[in-house]
Design a protein around this motif. Structure first.
Motif, PDB file in Angstrom:
ATOM      1  N   MET A   1       0.709  -1.195  -0.111  1.00 48.83           N
ATOM      2  CA  MET A   1       0.004   0.159  -0.051  1.00 48.83           C
ATOM      3  C   MET A   1       0.831   1.290  -0.065  1.00 48.83           C
ATOM      4  O   MET A   1       1.983   1.240   0.607  1.00 48.83           O
ATOM      5  N   LEU A   2       0.351   2.226  -0.875  1.00 52.57           N
ATOM      6  CA  LEU A   2       1.020   3.577  -0.842  1.00 52.57           C
ATOM      7  C   LEU A   2       0.536   4.398   0.233  1.00 52.57           C
ATOM      8  O   LEU A   2      -0.637   4.305   0.263  1.00 52.57           O
ATOM      9  N   ILE A   3       1.456   5.252   0.978  1.00 48.77           N
ATOM     10  CA  ILE A   3       0.884   5.967   1.908  1.00 48.77           C
ATOM     11  C   ILE A   3       1.169   7.331   1.420  1.00 48.77           C
ATOM     12  O   ILE A   3       2.326   7.716   1.265  1.00 48.77           O
ATOM     13  N   TYR A   4       0.284   8.480   1.632  1.00 48.44           N
ATOM     14  CA  TYR A   4       0.457   9.640   1.113  1.00 48.44           C
ATOM     15  C   TYR A   4       0.006  10.631   2.282  1.00 48.44           C
ATOM     16  O   TYR A   4      -1.107  10.478   3.112  1.00 48.44           O
ATOM     17  N   ASN A   5       0.787  11.730   2.568  1.00 47.72           N
ATOM     18  CA  ASN A   5       0.353  12.972   3.561  1.00 47.72           C
ATOM     19  C   ASN A   5      -0.222  13.748   2.310  1.00 47.72           C
ATOM     20  O   ASN A   5       0.441  14.472   1.792  1.00 47.72           O
ATOM     21  N   VAL A   6      -1.491  13.945   2.498  1.00 43.18           N
ATOM     22  CA  VAL A   6      -2.269  14.717   1.759  1.00 43.18           C
ATOM     23  C   VAL A   6      -2.781  16.047   2.251  1.00 43.18           C
ATOM     24  O   VAL A   6      -3.659  15.992   3.030  1.00 43.18           O
ATOM     25  N   PHE A   7      -1.973  17.114   2.364  1.00 44.84           N
ATOM     26  CA  PHE A   7      -2.042  18.260   3.201  1.00 44.84           C
ATOM     27  C   PHE A   7      -2.182  18.183   4.589  1.00 44.84           C
ATOM     28  O   PHE A   7      -3.157  18.601   5.348  1.00 44.84           O
ATOM     29  N   GLY A   8      -1.688  17.169   5.209  1.00 43.41           N
ATOM     30  CA  GLY A   8      -1.645  16.939   6.530  1.00 43.41           C
ATOM     31  C   GLY A   8      -2.517  15.820   6.839  1.00 43.41           C
ATOM     32  O   GLY A   8      -2.498  15.303   8.191  1.00 43.41           O
ATOM     33  N   ARG A   9      -3.117  15.080   6.117  1.00 47.28           N
ATOM     34  CA  ARG A   9      -4.085  14.099   6.285  1.00 47.28           C
ATOM     35  C   ARG A   9      -3.422  12.659   5.464  1.00 47.28           C
ATOM     36  O   ARG A   9      -3.049  13.011   4.527  1.00 47.28           O
ATOM     37  N   TYR A  10      -3.371  11.778   6.345  1.00 45.31           N
ATOM     38  CA  TYR A  10      -2.918  10.394   5.696  1.00 45.31           C
ATOM     39  C   TYR A  10      -3.720   9.819   4.916  1.00 45.31           C
ATOM     40  O   TYR A  10      -4.921   9.196   5.561  1.00 45.31           O
ATOM     41  N   LEU A  11      -3.423   9.160   3.730  1.00 46.54           N
ATOM     42  CA  LEU A  11      -4.449   8.380   2.923  1.00 46.54           C
ATOM     43  C   LEU A  11      -3.353   7.323   2.539  1.00 46.54           C
ATOM     44  O   LEU A  11      -2.309   7.340   1.866  1.00 46.54           O
ATOM     45  N   GLY A  12      -4.189   5.872   2.340  1.00 47.80           N
ATOM     46  CA  GLY A  12      -3.399   4.632   1.767  1.00 47.80           C
ATOM     47  C   GLY A  12      -4.069   4.615   0.655  1.00 47.80           C
ATOM     48  O   GLY A  12      -5.259   5.019   0.349  1.00 47.80           O
ATOM     49  N   VAL A  13      -3.288   4.134  -0.387  1.00 48.20           N
ATOM     50  CA  VAL A  13      -3.673   3.784  -1.825  1.00 48.20           C
ATOM     51  C   VAL A  13      -3.179   2.548  -2.300  1.00 48.20           C
ATOM     52  O   VAL A  13      -2.043   2.267  -2.084  1.00 48.20           O
ATOM     53  N   LYS A  14      -4.206   1.717  -2.586  1.00 50.44           N
ATOM     54  CA  LYS A  14      -3.640   0.339  -2.801  1.00 50.44           C
ATOM     55  C   LYS A  14      -4.262  -0.111  -4.418  1.00 50.44           C
ATOM     56  O   LYS A  14      -5.591   0.258  -4.488  1.00 50.44           O
ATOM     57  N   HIS A  15      -3.542  -0.698  -5.202  1.00 53.08           N
ATOM     58  CA  HIS A  15      -3.970  -1.310  -6.573  1.00 53.08           C
ATOM     59  C   HIS A  15      -4.559  -2.606  -6.094  1.00 53.08           C
ATOM     60  O   HIS A  15      -3.893  -3.453  -5.838  1.00 53.08           O
ATOM     61  N   THR A  16      -5.761  -2.988  -6.800  1.00 55.03           N
ATOM     62  CA  THR A  16      -6.054  -4.348  -6.636  1.00 55.03           C
ATOM     63  C   THR A  16      -6.760  -4.647  -8.003  1.00 55.03           C
ATOM     64  O   THR A  16      -6.502  -3.873  -8.875  1.00 55.03           O
ATOM     65  N   SER A  17      -7.091  -5.927  -8.143  1.00 54.28           N
ATOM     66  CA  SER A  17      -8.044  -6.304  -9.281  1.00 54.28           C
ATOM     67  C   SER A  17      -9.077  -5.463  -9.865  1.00 54.28           C
ATOM     68  O   SER A  17      -9.696  -5.384 -10.791  1.00 54.28           O
ATOM     69  N   GLU A  18     -10.021  -4.841  -8.745  1.00 56.39           N
ATOM     70  CA  GLU A  18     -10.843  -3.948  -8.962  1.00 56.39           C
ATOM     71  C   GLU A  18     -10.503  -2.356  -9.242  1.00 56.39           C
ATOM     72  O   GLU A  18     -11.540  -1.601  -9.284  1.00 56.39           O
ATOM     73  N   GLY A  19      -9.413  -2.219  -9.201  1.00 56.48           N
ATOM     74  CA  GLY A  19      -8.850  -0.705  -9.331  1.00 56.48           C
ATOM     75  C   GLY A  19      -8.268  -0.365  -8.204  1.00 56.48           C
ATOM     76  O   GLY A  19      -7.745  -0.924  -7.205  1.00 56.48           O
ATOM     77  N   TRP A  20      -7.934   1.236  -8.295  1.00 55.87           N
ATOM     78  CA  TRP A  20      -7.206   1.815  -7.012  1.00 55.87           C
ATOM     79  C   TRP A  20      -8.408   1.693  -6.000  1.00 55.87           C
ATOM     80  O   TRP A  20      -9.538   2.152  -5.962  1.00 55.87           O
ATOM     81  N   GLN A  21      -8.085   1.717  -4.801  1.00 51.79           N
ATOM     82  CA  GLN A  21      -8.810   1.568  -3.654  1.00 51.79           C
ATOM     83  C   GLN A  21      -7.860   2.713  -2.484  1.00 51.79           C
ATOM     84  O   GLN A  21      -6.905   2.746  -2.511  1.00 51.79           O
ATOM     85  N   VAL A  22      -8.800   3.470  -2.012  1.00 53.28           N
ATOM     86  CA  VAL A  22      -8.397   4.601  -0.972  1.00 53.28           C
ATOM     87  C   VAL A  22      -8.744   4.309   0.403  1.00 53.28           C
ATOM     88  O   VAL A  22      -9.753   3.800   0.470  1.00 53.28           O
ATOM     89  N   PHE A  23      -7.801   4.505   1.215  1.00 55.36           N
ATOM     90  CA  PHE A  23      -8.377   4.145   2.717  1.00 55.36           C
ATOM     91  C   PHE A  23      -7.636   5.263   3.596  1.00 55.36           C
ATOM     92  O   PHE A  23      -6.522   6.108   3.398  1.00 55.36           O
ATOM     93  N   ARG A  24      -8.520   5.528   4.580  1.00 52.95           N
ATOM     94  CA  ARG A  24      -7.996   6.657   5.691  1.00 52.95           C
ATOM     95  C   ARG A  24      -6.867   5.798   6.364  1.00 52.95           C
ATOM     96  O   ARG A  24      -7.054   4.748   6.884  1.00 52.95           O
ATOM     97  N   ALA A  25      -5.882   6.272   6.652  1.00 56.08           N
ATOM     98  CA  ALA A  25      -4.671   5.596   7.419  1.00 56.08           C
ATOM     99  C   ALA A  25      -4.486   6.293   8.735  1.00 56.08           C
ATOM    100  O   ALA A  25      -4.116   7.740   9.107  1.00 56.08           O
ATOM    101  N   ASP A  26      -4.571   5.519   9.758  1.00 58.84           N
ATOM    102  CA  ASP A  26      -4.049   5.960  11.162  1.00 58.84           C
ATOM    103  C   ASP A  26      -2.729   5.298  11.341  1.00 58.84           C
ATOM    104  O   ASP A  26      -2.492   4.282  11.748  1.00 58.84           O
ATOM    105  N   MET A  27      -1.879   6.484  11.163  1.00 58.65           N
ATOM    106  CA  MET A  27      -0.449   6.012  11.073  1.00 58.65           C
ATOM    107  C   MET A  27       0.164   5.520  12.484  1.00 58.65           C
ATOM    108  O   MET A  27       1.082   4.670  12.608  1.00 58.65           O
ATOM    109  N   SER A  28      -0.373   6.166  13.566  1.00 55.11           N
ATOM    110  CA  SER A  28      -0.032   5.661  14.821  1.00 55.11           C
ATOM    111  C   SER A  28      -0.305   4.170  15.131  1.00 55.11           C
ATOM    112  O   SER A  28       0.421   3.583  15.935  1.00 55.11           O
TER     113      SER A  28
END
Length: 72
Positions: A1-28
């Protein structure tokens, strides 16, 4: 999973057979919750994702968090 800091908010992005999926990431706690209202087109490459997320969330940019950064 790719983790991005999006203007202070962490989002995870994962590529699956269904396409890109986005997740809210609690990094702690390394917990991820699927977000269904954020769509990333299937034809976007990994390198294009920060620009896409920046376009979607540009209103959240601030002096403290001016960019979208891949952290993992």
């Amino acid at each position: 999973m790719l983790i991005y800091n999006v203007f202070g908010r962490y989002l995870g992005v994962k590529h699956t057979s269904e396409g890109w999926q986005v997740f809210r990431a609690d990094m702690s706690e390394r917990k991820f919750s699927r977000l269904y209202d954020i769509i990333i087109p299937d034809d976007l490459t990994e390198h294009e994702i920060p620009g896409w997320l920046g376009d979607i969330f540009h209103e959240s940019a601030s002096e403290k968090h001016p960019d979208v950064i891949c952290v993992e």
